[in-house]
Design an enzyme around this catalytic site. Structure first.
Site, mmCIF file in Angstrom:
data_model
loop_
_atom_site.group_PDB
_atom_site.id
_atom_site.type_symbol
_atom_site.label_atom_id
_atom_site.label_comp_id
_atom_site.label_asym_id
_atom_site.label_seq_id
_atom_site.Cartn_x
_atom_site.Cartn_y
_atom_site.Cartn_z
ATOM 1 N N THR A 1 2.332 6.854 0.475
ATOM 2 C CA THR A 1 1.059 6.205 0.777
ATOM 3 C C THR A 1 1.068 5.308 2.024
ATOM 4 O OG1 THR A 1 0.566 6.215 -1.548
ATOM 5 C CG2 THR A 1 -0.485 4.498 -0.294
ATOM 6 N N GLY B 1 -4.898 7.536 -8.503
ATOM 7 C CA GLY B 1 -3.944 6.426 -8.541
ATOM 8 C C GLY B 1 -4.590 5.084 -8.270
HETATM 9 N N1 ASP Z 1 0.435 4.364 -5.144
HETATM 10 C C1 ASP Z 1 0.239 5.761 -4.896
HETATM 11 C C2 ASP Z 1 -0.355 6.407 -6.104
HETATM 12 O O1 ASP Z 1 0.069 6.104 -7.204
HETATM 13 C C3 ASP Z 1 1.480 6.497 -4.537
HETATM 14 C C4 ASP Z 1 2.362 5.878 -3.479
HETATM 15 O O2 ASP Z 1 2.178 4.726 -3.115
HETATM 16 O O3 ASP Z 1 3.283 6.567 -3.004
HETATM 17 O O4 ASP Z 1 -1.218 7.233 -5.963
#
Ligand code: ASP
Length: 301
Positions: free
Chosen positions: A170, A200
């Site tokens: 992300t 998410g």
């Molecule tokens: N927080 C993001 C999600 O759960 C994933 C990530 O940060 O890599 O969709």
């Protein structure tokens, strides 16, 4: 003064580590996105413009899990989430599970500025993108050979419940502009091997993204289910606002005590009303960079 911080995800690093060449590519990607955002601030633009520009640049970079190069669902498609929040008005816009929007952060911004809503999902969000003339692309645009390989690896070794935060995660940005306005933005393909339809923390205001003038702006990365349950972004700001602790302490407590107590891992970038920046994580690494008008400038993995 003005300040900006960005992240390109938090997670475990490959067992063999990242090669020097690959590390350099990540640093270059972070530096380019940071520069995009910083130049907006230096030219007097708002923190909202700065975080949107930085995140947009990271969405275009296939190394990061957002836009082109997003992590794939267990069906091999891309479903993208993004959010932006303007701390000066507490207005926010977000999109979730979009499959054809080239820059989800742009659409999130339109939701905030052009619709009466905060969160649009799936086909409704894409209908709105069409109406707004936001660029749409085939779903295959997002898929890279690396993401395909990552998915195959997860399919071989894990079940859907064993989602791991992607090391190339992300993306997000937080900023304070010269006028003191705070803003936050986050964009993601979500967890690799996720079930289609899973959303998410990134597009959930207060969980993965939050900004409030006079307090702080936050963008999170990591295992989103835990960030949602903790309402992590708002939690950081609440600690600063109601308990009067420093930003660094608020971020530390949120991640290392509250999130860990639930069993979650990840990272947070945040900026407070004075432009102080906090970059913290419970994982092995977090792609991150920050710069402010006093001369602070850093890029780290
Ligand atoms: N927080 C993001 C999600 O759960 C994933 C990530 O940060 O890599 O969709």
């Amino acid at each position: 003064m003005y300040a900006i911080a960005i992240h390109g995800g938090a997670g475990g690093l490959p067992a063999q580590g990242l090669s020097a060449a690959r590390q350099q590519r990540y640093r270059d990607g972070l530096a380019a996105a940071l520069e995009q955002g910083y130049q907006h601030l230096a030219h007097g633009a708002s923190s909202l413009e700065a975080v949107t520009a930085a995140v947009r640049a990271l969405e275009d970079d296939p190394l990061f899990n957002a836009g082109h190069g997003a992590a794939l669902t267990r069906d091999g498609g891309a479903e993208l989430d993004a959010a932006v929040m303007d701390g000066s008005t507490l207005r926010a816009g977000a999109v979730a599970a979009v499959r054809h929007v080239k820059h989800p952060i742009e659409l999130a911004r339109r939701v905030m500025e052009k619709s009466r809503h905060v969160l649009l999902v799936g086909s409704g969000a894409e209908e709105f993108a069409l109406e707004e003339g936001v660029e749409l692309v085939p779903n295959t645009y997002f898929r890279t050979a690396e993401r395909q390989a990552e998915l195959e690896q997860l399919r071989d070794g894990g079940t859907v419940s064993e989602l791991i935060p992607s090391p190339q995660g992300t993306v997000g940005a937080v900023a304070r502009d010269a006028a003191g306005n705070l803003a936050a933005a986050t964009s993601t393909g979500g967890m690799a091997n996720k079930r289609p339809g899973r959303v998410g923390d990134s597009p959930i205001i207060g969980a993965g993204t939050y900004a409030k003038n006079g307090v702080c702006a936050v963008s999170a990365t990591g295992h989103g289910e835990y960030f949602m349950r903790l309402v992590a972004g708002h939690h950081v700001c609440a600690l600063v606002e109601y308990r009067g602790v420093s930003l660094a302490e608020a971020v530390r407590e949120t991640l290392h005590e509250r999130l860990r107590a639930l069993g979650g891992d990840g990272g947070i970038i945040a900026v407070d009303t004075d432009g102080r920046i906090s970059l913290d994580f419970t994982t092995q690494g977090m792609f991150r960079a920050a710069r402010d008008s006093t001369g602070m400038h850093q890029i780290a993995i």
